[in-house]
Enzyme design. Sequence first.
Site, PDB file in Angstrom:
ATOM      1  CG  HIS A  60       0.840  -1.060   4.428  1.00  0.00           C
ATOM      2  ND1 HIS A  60       1.149  -2.281   4.967  1.00  0.00           N
ATOM      3  CD2 HIS A  60       1.742  -0.856   3.434  1.00  0.00           C
ATOM      4  CE1 HIS A  60       2.201  -2.790   4.341  1.00  0.00           C
ATOM      5  NE2 HIS A  60       2.565  -1.949   3.402  1.00  0.00           N
TER       6      HIS A  60
HETATM    7  C1  BDR Z   1       3.662   1.877   6.362  1.00  0.00           C
HETATM    8  O1  BDR Z   1       4.880   2.489   5.950  1.00  0.00           O
HETATM    9  C2  BDR Z   1       4.676   3.251   4.794  1.00  0.00           C
HETATM   10  O2  BDR Z   1       5.595   2.842   3.824  1.00  0.00           O
HETATM   11  C3  BDR Z   1       3.248   3.064   4.365  1.00  0.00           C
HETATM   12  O3  BDR Z   1       2.718   4.293   3.915  1.00  0.00           O
HETATM   13  C4  BDR Z   1       2.556   2.570   5.608  1.00  0.00           C
HETATM   14  O4  BDR Z   1       2.066   3.642   6.386  1.00  0.00           O
HETATM   15  C5  BDR Z   1       3.735   0.384   6.121  1.00  0.00           C
HETATM   16  O5  BDR Z   1       4.794  -0.167   6.839  1.00  0.00           O
END
Ligand code: BDR
Length: 313
Positions: A243
């Site tokens: 992400h």
């Molecule tokens: C986001 O939530 C966190 O778990 C990850 O680091 C990312 O920023 C994804 O939904």
Amino acid sequence: MTPRKIIIDTDPGQDDAVAILLALASPEEIEVLGITCVAGNVPLELTARNARIVCELAGRSDMPVFAGCDRPLGRALVTAEHVHGKTGLDGPSLPEPTMALAEGHAVDFIIATLRQHPPGSVTLCPLGPLTNIATALQRAPDIAERIAEIVLMGGGYFEGGNITPAAEFNIYVDPQAADAVFRCGAPLVVMPLDVTHKALVTKPRNDAFRALDTPVGLAVAQMTDFFERFDKEKYGSEGAPLHDPCVTAYLISPDLFSGRHINVEIETTSELTMGMTVADWWRVTDRAPNATFVGDIDADGFFDLLTRRLARL
Ligand code: BDR
Ligand code: CA
């Protein structure tokens, strides 16, 4: 090309860690002024620890790392150890950090940095809940028009949510903060799940990290190994979605991404859909556009860039 001055606001998190490493490996395009930590994937004490571990892994113990807000503006903190493990950075075995935290609060650093630099010259890169950024905007409303751009990971529209059926984790954890940021008037670029779920660490991509045969390459391979167990089970996908590195990759190579400039608003009232990013993708309202909502990525180009840059560290 003059590098863009940025502040990374983060809750590491394995994918946050990779985003930070990519930025630190890319000094031609990115000058990291500081890293501000927030409670999110794990409590603040651990995110502030993990950010320093990552800086030391990159050989950057000189980087100022600030601790920030330890809870959302108006709700109890929700964490994600079920995804990221007990420490938030489970997977590789990395030494405890020896560098100290920078003195002062993350929010003060954000405000002071924006005021010290010419308007339009500092970009904010939030990779976690938006509590630090919203608190800075509340305390110092003058900074809104000084921000060059806010490039953040958060939200989802076509993909729905990953922490509730409607909401993505970063926005869900502090919807009031997200609402303040989406209304602040600064130019916004949003990397929602719609794009990050296309940035999957498949086996060949993970093998490429490992084949770098460096401490960084190995650590990244082990982080994504750990992270992917959860996503493979949950989505049946080919690997872990990276992400947060979409944010730093966008700063280096925006052509890898495409999206639409649209209106995006945050649900802050209904418990059922709390934290939903209501994105007017089809432009069915006359609400003014406030964000570039990214929808697509050249995933091969992204992993090629990431692997080449990590090889430098
Ligand atoms: C986001 O939530 C966190 O778990 C990850 O680091 C990312 O920023 C994804 O939904
Ligand atoms: Ca994150």
